[in-house]
Design a protein around this motif. Structure first.
Motif, PDB file in Angstrom:
ATOM      1  N   VAL A 129       0.839  -1.200   0.000  1.00  0.00           N
ATOM      2  CA  VAL A 129       0.000   0.000   0.000  1.00  0.00           C
ATOM      3  C   VAL A 129       0.878   1.255   0.000  1.00  0.00           C
ATOM      4  O   VAL A 129       0.617   2.215  -0.741  1.00  0.00           O
ATOM      5  CB  VAL A 129      -0.950   0.006   1.209  1.00  0.00           C
ATOM      6  N   LEU A 130       1.920   1.268   0.824  1.00  0.00           N
ATOM      7  CA  LEU A 130       2.825   2.417   0.855  1.00  0.00           C
ATOM      8  C   LEU A 130       3.550   2.579  -0.484  1.00  0.00           C
ATOM      9  O   LEU A 130       3.766   3.707  -0.952  1.00  0.00           O
ATOM     10  CB  LEU A 130       3.828   2.253   1.988  1.00  0.00           C
ATOM     11  N   THR A 131       3.929   1.454  -1.086  1.00  0.00           N
ATOM     12  CA  THR A 131       4.543   1.517  -2.409  1.00  0.00           C
ATOM     13  C   THR A 131       3.589   2.152  -3.415  1.00  0.00           C
ATOM     14  O   THR A 131       3.982   2.996  -4.228  1.00  0.00           O
ATOM     15  CB  THR A 131       4.930   0.100  -2.888  1.00  0.00           C
ATOM     16  N   TYR A 132       2.335   1.751  -3.336  1.00  0.00           N
ATOM     17  CA  TYR A 132       1.307   2.322  -4.213  1.00  0.00           C
ATOM     18  C   TYR A 132       1.172   3.834  -3.996  1.00  0.00           C
ATOM     19  O   TYR A 132       1.133   4.611  -4.958  1.00  0.00           O
ATOM     20  CB  TYR A 132      -0.027   1.616  -3.938  1.00  0.00           C
ATOM     21  N   SER A 133       1.142   4.262  -2.744  1.00  0.00           N
ATOM     22  CA  SER A 133       0.989   5.696  -2.446  1.00  0.00           C
ATOM     23  C   SER A 133       2.188   6.491  -2.939  1.00  0.00           C
ATOM     24  O   SER A 133       2.044   7.581  -3.515  1.00  0.00           O
ATOM     25  CB  SER A 133       0.800   5.895  -0.941  1.00  0.00           C
ATOM     26  N   VAL A 134       3.384   5.956  -2.731  1.00  0.00           N
ATOM     27  CA  VAL A 134       4.601   6.659  -3.160  1.00  0.00           C
ATOM     28  C   VAL A 134       4.650   6.765  -4.677  1.00  0.00           C
ATOM     29  O   VAL A 134       4.980   7.825  -5.236  1.00  0.00           O
ATOM     30  CB  VAL A 134       5.847   5.944  -2.614  1.00  0.00           C
TER      31      VAL A 134
ATOM     32  N   VAL B 205      -2.707   9.182  -0.977  1.00  0.00           N
ATOM     33  CA  VAL B 205      -1.767   9.442   0.119  1.00  0.00           C
ATOM     34  C   VAL B 205      -2.406   9.124   1.459  1.00  0.00           C
ATOM     35  O   VAL B 205      -1.765   8.553   2.358  1.00  0.00           O
ATOM     36  CB  VAL B 205      -1.286  10.906   0.065  1.00  0.00           C
ATOM     37  N   LEU B 206      -3.677   9.459   1.616  1.00  0.00           N
ATOM     38  CA  LEU B 206      -4.381   9.148   2.867  1.00  0.00           C
ATOM     39  C   LEU B 206      -4.473   7.642   3.087  1.00  0.00           C
ATOM     40  O   LEU B 206      -4.422   7.166   4.226  1.00  0.00           O
ATOM     41  CB  LEU B 206      -5.783   9.767   2.841  1.00  0.00           C
ATOM     42  N   LEU B 207      -4.599   6.891   1.998  1.00  0.00           N
ATOM     43  CA  LEU B 207      -4.623   5.435   2.112  1.00  0.00           C
ATOM     44  C   LEU B 207      -3.318   4.919   2.698  1.00  0.00           C
ATOM     45  O   LEU B 207      -3.308   4.055   3.588  1.00  0.00           O
ATOM     46  CB  LEU B 207      -4.877   4.813   0.735  1.00  0.00           C
ATOM     47  N   GLY B 208      -2.205   5.479   2.230  1.00  0.00           N
ATOM     48  CA  GLY B 208      -0.914   5.091   2.794  1.00  0.00           C
ATOM     49  C   GLY B 208      -0.772   5.496   4.243  1.00  0.00           C
ATOM     50  O   GLY B 208      -0.269   4.737   5.078  1.00  0.00           O
ATOM     51  N   ALA B 209      -1.241   6.710   4.586  1.00  0.00           N
ATOM     52  CA  ALA B 209      -1.159   7.178   5.971  1.00  0.00           C
ATOM     53  C   ALA B 209      -2.023   6.323   6.884  1.00  0.00           C
ATOM     54  O   ALA B 209      -1.626   5.990   8.011  1.00  0.00           O
ATOM     55  CB  ALA B 209      -1.591   8.642   6.040  1.00  0.00           C
ATOM     56  N   ALA B 210      -3.217   5.972   6.412  1.00  0.00           N
ATOM     57  CA  ALA B 210      -4.105   5.124   7.213  1.00  0.00           C
ATOM     58  C   ALA B 210      -3.493   3.758   7.446  1.00  0.00           C
ATOM     59  O   ALA B 210      -3.634   3.168   8.529  1.00  0.00           O
ATOM     60  CB  ALA B 210      -5.457   4.984   6.502  1.00  0.00           C
ATOM     61  N   THR B 211      -2.775   3.256   6.448  1.00  0.00           N
ATOM     62  CA  THR B 211      -2.100   1.964   6.610  1.00  0.00           C
ATOM     63  C   THR B 211      -1.027   2.037   7.684  1.00  0.00           C
ATOM     64  O   THR B 211      -0.901   1.141   8.533  1.00  0.00           O
ATOM     65  CB  THR B 211      -1.480   1.530   5.264  1.00  0.00           C
ATOM     66  N   LEU B 212      -0.232   3.101   7.660  1.00  0.00           N
ATOM     67  CA  LEU B 212       0.787   3.281   8.701  1.00  0.00           C
ATOM     68  C   LEU B 212       0.153   3.371  10.082  1.00  0.00           C
ATOM     69  O   LEU B 212       0.654   2.772  11.057  1.00  0.00           O
ATOM     70  CB  LEU B 212       1.595   4.550   8.419  1.00  0.00           C
TER      71      LEU B 212
ATOM     72  N   ILE C 218      -5.409   0.081  17.919  1.00  0.00           N
ATOM     73  CA  ILE C 218      -5.864  -0.759  16.801  1.00  0.00           C
ATOM     74  C   ILE C 218      -5.321  -2.174  16.971  1.00  0.00           C
ATOM     75  O   ILE C 218      -6.013  -3.158  16.693  1.00  0.00           O
ATOM     76  CB  ILE C 218      -5.417  -0.144  15.461  1.00  0.00           C
ATOM     77  N   GLU C 219      -4.103  -2.261  17.472  1.00  0.00           N
ATOM     78  CA  GLU C 219      -3.518  -3.584  17.696  1.00  0.00           C
ATOM     79  C   GLU C 219      -4.323  -4.360  18.737  1.00  0.00           C
ATOM     80  O   GLU C 219      -4.629  -5.543  18.545  1.00  0.00           O
ATOM     81  CB  GLU C 219      -2.063  -3.437  18.150  1.00  0.00           C
ATOM     82  N   ARG C 220      -4.686  -3.704  19.838  1.00  0.00           N
ATOM     83  CA  ARG C 220      -5.461  -4.390  20.889  1.00  0.00           C
ATOM     84  C   ARG C 220      -6.827  -4.814  20.359  1.00  0.00           C
ATOM     85  O   ARG C 220      -7.330  -5.897  20.670  1.00  0.00           O
ATOM     86  CB  ARG C 220      -5.617  -3.471  22.101  1.00  0.00           C
ATOM     87  N   LEU C 221      -7.428  -3.960  19.526  1.00  0.00           N
ATOM     88  CA  LEU C 221      -8.724  -4.296  18.941  1.00  0.00           C
ATOM     89  C   LEU C 221      -8.611  -5.518  18.046  1.00  0.00           C
ATOM     90  O   LEU C 221      -9.463  -6.416  18.085  1.00  0.00           O
ATOM     91  CB  LEU C 221      -9.252  -3.094  18.144  1.00  0.00           C
TER      92      LEU C 221
END
Length: 819
Positions: A30-35, A59-66, A74-77
């Protein structure tokens, strides 16, 4: 890391770790795609409001992925939700009747094999690199399924994870290909020096430049490998759990039956050229409406299924017609002149021309050149009575033969979808002419079975964009360009008959090979090599004639078009070892050398496999000796299956039908062997091992000399070939079934070792690119011998340590004695 028991304190964490691995690899893509999207936006230099909105979304898609990967809440969820998912499934599974579980064995195995085959086909149709590394996807599926089988009765299962992971993977690959991949060459190269292709020129690079330019491809291959393994892991885990609901041999029979049905399902879908949305719907339907019908998390699966359908059905390029032939993705476009242009895997493949006789003499310079090219072979044979065209494609060569007065034309084309496009879109309608017989078949098989004699045989500009399923280092035309293949075609010529082979040479070595093969044909005159430069500055026509030398026609128009006699150039000495043969049919390899480029990629597979197994299974402790035979049986099975596919492809043609039939025949042999063991259990496997090794020796000598088994009846010869090539599977099936019937053997663990062995065998298959395919029999014999050795009574032999043998720890110490 040790494998926790089902009721262990943190058993559910394993499924979270799987999702975590999947999330990291997906996040990288996803980050590769955004870049890439941002880079393309900046390079374009035009900032319209719509473009600004789209780039902001990317770009927001990449940020949301990070954020999703790094935020602790989010990890606990995720931990909580995944834990509940596995707990709910286990509660529902405990209420499932044994009868339902037995039926599910067939369904889950069918879904698993269908998922494996569909992933191989789909990825190869999206990115060309997967066509040349098809084993990558196959081995990833083996890894995921094998790891899942290994922990089937030791960890909680969460099969509801499959569809969400599959939908997200398909979505990001689609975005990379059709959103940013269409405007960048990052994913269109081929990271190898040893092989060539018309549209890919990386064989001309030095090693350092190759590695630098291949970095995006290796990133794509590595992340896709792990993602495919993650998707298959829950399927293998559920399949292994279900196997324990029936006696081992009965469960294995159902497993084989499901595998046969999976291959048959894809066979039917390929028969009707159905698109990927149907392939994935079949898999999701099995999982949703049968396996997960009682799962409380089914709504998550339904939502994922909807996302999957939307992504696969979305008209990413509405101006392009897509046909999923049994071999490749064909994309029909329109040229500026309104005529058809065909792409394969996103690269130029074929185009049609309108060159009727009525246009001769008052057409454009380009059309005059194209006409001269297509009619060039007819300068050596005027008005031939009977013509065969190999690789007839969309019909340009056929139209030229009809214009030049051929009385009858046999048009041989392996891909029925290309014939369909030619029939419906060629302006001269050559396939509708009563003088034309269309033959949808492999050219090599046609030459072996026809009884016709020809005045002229024309090889169109062939170049395979895809490799055969389960035989990834072969292309569909590999056996067409061997010494034996061209010699067989030459024998079909009438006295003074002519063969013309045109090829767009991505490397001069391919021209040397063709020229030297023609020079060495008994009864052929001195060949002519002419640089005709059609579609490429290196396109060359190689012409030979029965009984006389071929000379360049005295036509001033040819010189004006740049046709150049290069016969002396290609007559230079060339290593005999690099000439393709039926045992070493690697025409596209520049020379016969060990495939270092492949070894780099396969070394990456081994490293990724180690890391995946370490995170999902654990590698501490000893390997139990009683399960090692299953590993070596899997390695040998993979090699013999590959050899059976290539050998039957040689005898019957490398068509998709033959490949599917061979895989089914191999599975049927294993099924029959299992039935035999069920009815008459073998206390000792020595006789079966002897039969196995003896059949491999016979198969080896048969592969080296096909004249060993010749009957007057072609049908008898065919049956004998099928028996010789698949009988090793019958004996290995007897051994496998006999071993899993022993007391203390865990069938899911045995199948896990078997799949891991198949993964290793798939890696070893690439040795054929240097040693030839007959060598696979010797390699398989070595693996089967090791299986025999480790099948002996292990009394007094201590368990082997991990440092002694590379492989995963799949069972706790002391389990599964063969005594």
């Amino acid at each position: 890391m040790n494998v926790h028991d089902l009721n262990g304190e943190h058993a559910e964490d394993v499924n979270y770790r799987l999702v975590r691995i999947f999330g990291i690899c997906l996040g990288i893509l996803v980050l590769t795609y955004s870049v890439l999207a941002l880079r393309l936006f900046i390079d374009r230099g035009e900032y319209h409001p719509v473009d600004l909105l789209l780039i902001s979304t990317r770009v927001l898609l990449g940020a949301a992925t990070l954020l999703a990967l790094l935020h602790p809440r989010i990890e606990r969820l995720c931990v909580r939700q995944i834990g509940q998912m596995s707990t709910l499934f286990e509660e529902g599974y405990s209420r499932t009747s044994d009868g339902e579980k037995i039926r599910f064995i067939v369904l889950v195995t069918m879904a698993g094999l269908l998922l494996e085959l569909v992933m191989i086909r789909w990825l190869a149709s999206v990115f060309p690199v997967f066509s040349f590394f098809k084993n990558f996807t196959l081995l990833a599926c083996f890894l995921g399924l094998g790891a899942g089988y290994a922990v089937a009765d030791k960890q909680r299962c969460a099969p509801a994870l499959v569809l969400p992971m599959l939908a997200l993977f398909v979505a990001i690959i689609t975005l990379l290909r059709y959103d940013v991949g269409a405007d960048t060459g990052f994913f269109s190269a081929l990271p190898m020096l040893e092989q060539t292709s018309i549209s890919i020129w990386m064989d001309r690079l030095d090693w350092l430049t190759l590695l630098v330019q291949s970095a995006p491809l290796y990133l794509l291959l590595a992340t896709s490998f792990i993602l495919c393994a993650c998707i298959c892991y829950p399927v293998g885990q559920l399949g292994g759990k279900l196997l324990h609901s029936a006696p081992a041999l009965k469960a294995y029979s159902l497993n084989l039956l499901g595998s046969i049905l999976g291959v048959a399902a894809l066979f039917v879908m390929s028969l009707f050229w159905l698109p990927p949305v149907i392939w994935f719907t079949a898999i999701a339907g099995i999982l949703l409406f049968f396996v997960l019908s009682q799962d409380a998390r089914q709504p998550v699966g339904i939502a994922s299924f909807c996302l999957l359908i939307v992504v696969l059905s979305w008209p990413v390029q509405p101006e392009i017609q897509r046909l999923y032939s049994p071999y490749q993705l064909l994309e029909r476009m329109t040229k500026p002149d309104g005529l058809m242009n065909i792409l394969s895997g996103g690269s130029y493949y074929q185009k049609v021309f309108n060159l009727p006789e009525s246009n001769r003499g008052h057409e454009s310079e380009e059309d005059r050149y194209v006409r001269a090219y297509y009619e060039f072979p007819f300068n050596f044979k005027k008005k031939p009575e009977r013509v065969a065209i190999v690789g007839a494609g969309s019909g340009n060569d056929v139209a030229a033969a009809l214009r030049m007065g051929a009385s009858h034309v046999d048009a041989i084309e392996i891909d029925p979808a290309i014939v369909y496009l030619g029939k419906n879109n060629h302006p001269e309608h050559p396939y509708d002419d009563p003088r034309v017989t269309v033959i949808v078949n492999d050219a090599r098989n046609f030459f072996r079975t026809t009884h016709q004699q020809y005045d002229l045989i024309i090889y169109g500009v062939l170049d395979s964009h895809t490799a055969l399923s389960h035989a990834s280092n072969l292309r569909v035309d590999s056996y067409v360009y061997t010494r034996e293949g061209i010699t067989e075609a030459f024998k079909l010529l009438k006295p003074d008959g002519v063969i013309s082979i045109s090829f767009a040479l991505p490397n001069e070595s391919l021209g040397y090979k063709l020229s030297h093969i023609l020079q060495g044909i008994p009864g052929a005159g001195k060949p002519l090599s002419v640089r005709v430069r059609y579609d490429s500055s290196t396109t060359t026509a190689f012409v030979t004639q029965k009984g006389r030398d071929v000379v360049m026609p005295a036509n001033s128009e040819f010189a004006a078009f740049g046709f150049e006699n290069v016969s002396e150039h290609f007559a230079q000495p060339y290593p005999e070892a690099s000439i393709p043969t039926d045992d070493w049919p690697f025409f596209y390899m520049i020379s016969r050398t060990y495939p270092v480029s492949y070894m780099i990629a396969l070394g990456m597979v081994m490293l990724l496999s180690y890391m995946f197994v370490r995170r999902t299974i654990g590698l501490n402790g000893p390997i139990e000796r009683s399960y090692l035979p299953f590993f070596f049986l899997g390695s040998g099975f993979m090699l013999v299956e590959t050899k059976a596919i290539t050998e039957l492809g040689l005898h019957l043609g490398g068509t998709w039908f033959v490949i599917a039939a061979t895989i089914i025949l191999v599975l049927v042999m294993a099924f029959l062997a299992n039935l035999l063991v069920q009815r008459k259990p073998l206390q000792r496997t020595g006789y079966a091992y002897f039969g196995l090794l003896a059949s491999l020796v016979v198969g080896y000598f048969y592969a080296r000399n096909h004249d060993l088994v010749v009957f007057s009846s072609p049908l008898a010869s065919l049956i004998a070939s099928c028996v010789l090539l698949t009988i090793p599977m019958f004996f290995s099936g007897i051994v496998f079934s006999s071993l899993i019937s022993r007391a203390g053997i865990n069938i899911s663990t045995a199948l896990s070792y078997n799949l891991m062995g198949a993964l290793f065998g798939g890696l070893m298959e690439y040795n054929s690119m240097y040693f030839g395919f007959a060598f696979l029999y010797l390699l398989a014999a070595g693996f089967y011998f090791l299986a025999w050795v480790f099948s002996w009574n292990p009394a007094g032999v201590p368990a082997l340590r991990l440092s002694a043998i590379i492989g995963p720890r799949l069972v706790p110490k002391g389990r599964g004695s063969t005594r």
